[in-house]
Design a protein around this motif. Sequence first.
Motif: not given
Length: 60
Positions: A9-32
Motif C-alpha cells: 500500500r503506497v502512501c496517497r500523499d507522497c506516492d511512495g517518495y517518502a523523503t525529499a532533499a530540499i536545497t537551502t541555497g547556502v553553499r558550504r566551504p567545500d562548495g557543496s
Amino acid sequence: MPQHAQITRVCRDCDGYATAAITTGVRRPDGSRATLRVACPACRGTGTARRVRPLGAVIK
C-alpha cells in the motif's frame, strides 16, 4: 495488456517518495550545497499507507 495488482500500500500523499532533499541555497566551504531532508507527514517517511480496518470489524 493486464496490469498486476500492487501488493504494498503506497502512501496517497507522497506516492511512495517518502523523503525529499530540499536545497537551502547556502553553499558550504567545500562548495557543496546544504540540504534538508524532509519526511512525509502522513506516512512519517515510510512510503507506505497504514492499513485501515473495515468499519464492521470486531476488535478483540
